[in-house]
Design an enzyme around this catalytic site. Sequence first.
Site, mmCIF file in Angstrom:
data_model
loop_
_atom_site.group_PDB
_atom_site.id
_atom_site.type_symbol
_atom_site.label_atom_id
_atom_site.label_comp_id
_atom_site.label_asym_id
_atom_site.label_seq_id
_atom_site.Cartn_x
_atom_site.Cartn_y
_atom_site.Cartn_z
ATOM 1 C CG ASP A 80 -7.412 3.158 22.316
ATOM 2 O OD1 ASP A 80 -6.709 3.095 23.347
ATOM 3 O OD2 ASP A 80 -8.649 3.152 22.334
ATOM 4 C CE LYS A 89 -11.076 -2.690 22.045
ATOM 5 N NZ LYS A 89 -11.400 -2.503 23.465
ATOM 6 C CG ASN A 90 -13.436 0.674 22.371
ATOM 7 O OD1 ASN A 90 -13.242 -0.446 22.839
ATOM 8 N ND2 ASN A 90 -12.477 1.581 22.258
ATOM 9 N NE ARG A 98 -9.062 -7.252 25.979
ATOM 10 C CZ ARG A 98 -8.829 -6.068 26.546
ATOM 11 N NH1 ARG A 98 -7.641 -5.784 27.022
ATOM 12 N NH2 ARG A 98 -9.786 -5.181 26.650
ATOM 13 N NE ARG A 124 -8.271 1.613 31.545
ATOM 14 C CZ ARG A 124 -8.572 0.937 30.427
ATOM 15 N NH1 ARG A 124 -7.949 -0.191 30.139
ATOM 16 N NH2 ARG A 124 -9.503 1.386 29.603
ATOM 17 N N PRO A 125 -9.555 3.859 37.597
ATOM 18 C CG PRO A 125 -9.603 5.956 38.624
ATOM 19 C CD PRO A 125 -8.831 5.140 37.628
ATOM 20 C CB CYS A 130 -4.976 -2.431 28.154
ATOM 21 S SG CYS A 130 -5.410 -3.397 26.703
ATOM 22 C CG ASP A 134 -12.913 8.166 40.373
ATOM 23 O OD1 ASP A 134 -12.665 7.591 39.307
ATOM 24 O OD2 ASP A 134 -12.421 9.272 40.672
ATOM 25 N NE ARG A 181 -12.474 1.582 32.511
ATOM 26 C CZ ARG A 181 -12.266 1.980 33.752
ATOM 27 N NH1 ARG A 181 -11.811 1.139 34.666
ATOM 28 N NH2 ARG A 181 -12.502 3.229 34.103
#
Length: 417
Positions: free
Chosen positions: A305, A22-23, A397, A122-123, A117, A125, A93
């Site tokens: 995960d 997935k990622n 997802r 979950r910045p 999620c 920056d 994300r």
Amino acid sequence: MESYIINGGVKLKGKIPIQGSKNSSVAVLIAALITEGTTEFHGIPDISDVSDCITILQCLGCNVEIIDKSVIRVNTAGAENGKIPDELLCRMRASSYLIGALLSKFGICDNIISGGCDFGSRPLDLHILAMEKLGAKYAQTEYGELLSAPQGLHGGEISFPVRTVGGTINAMIASAKADGITIIRGAACEPHISDVALFLNRCGADIRGAGSDTIVIHGVKKLHGCNFTVCSDMIEAGTFITYSLLTGGDITCNNAPVSQLGAFIELIKDMGANIETGDNSVRVRPSALTPSSIYTAPYPGFPTDLHPQTAVLMSLADGNSELLETVFENRFRYLEPLRSLGLKAEVCGSKLTIFGNTVYKGGKVSATDLRGGAALVGAALCAVGTSVINEVSYIERGYSGFVNKLRALGADITAHK
Ligand code: EPU
């Protein structure tokens, strides 16, 4: 609202093919934006995060053909910069990869929003910091955040103070065509980072060192399309391995990325799992589980995960176990529904103590996130009685053909609208 109804207590048996990662899929699909021509992707899982990436590419004018469920062709010839609905960007994300891709392609990105999620804040920056090192200017406007590099990005030195998977991928995407040399220090090392580098290199990029903590990128002028098969999904493999152990079953995962699962396999062996690994397969047979302790950490550490699924596994052990979450500030929202199925656990800061010898009982619960949802399914599969799991769109997802795979292994599971 979709739900699963699961009658627990069936020992799952059989073989399943592990899906493409997935990622990796979501990252290479967005990264394709910076290429010219056509790319054909193979092994893409049929999941909603992938459909959302496809919609984003289409919003930007790309031509996307779904050849069959796992083969997707992307042509970027018609791509134009434009605003993408926030509602779409907020679903995952991976929409953060637009920052690097749009800056590289158009010199501007005003789609600086992402979701995914809810594990606390979950910045973005560190993504923004990386772009600034490559020459982009950040501004807060009345319409939202903006990054721009009208003269194009240039090479630079990026040092990440914490390991960030998305930040590392974004920095690679942005620097692949930047003018000059980029060095990324403190890079995350997850397998899908190497996969994204492999994809970009197939398209003509010069990225070296991906998979280690220092990545060096020599910017190139142009990237072309290619044929690319994504790596296998280590989290799907780990999830099904827990299902085998939870149900006292005998599951073989084929096409499994065994070497990537090192930390997870070490833990379950320590817990007494009867596991047999081949080059690309893992078989897990009925095992008496003993307690253990583990902490999550960036790769090659124990994957965050697989934290919720492992918590369920630990709850069946003959004694108390401990699990420390070090990657996300709050990954424990899944505990509440799991407790209503029978889990006994205490949280102290980021440490979870899990009491063993749990007997789960069927109940009605709702998934709170993707991997937490997969953990609820694990508990329901080994529970006495019937469970109803709501909000399963979280699960879909990330897991392709989930219900069909479980049914093929003998699970008594049905999906309801
Ligand atoms: N972080 C910052 N600032 C940033 C970026 C990250 O402080 O700009 C912090 C995060 O808050 C977190 C830590 O750094 O505490 C690590 O986050 P990272 O950036 O590595 O995670 P991510 O890129 O947002 C990816 C996966 C997640 C997976 C994590 C960790 C994708 C699309 N998502 O997220 O996958 O949990 O890496 O391995 O690749 C999942 O598949 O279920 C999932 C959540």
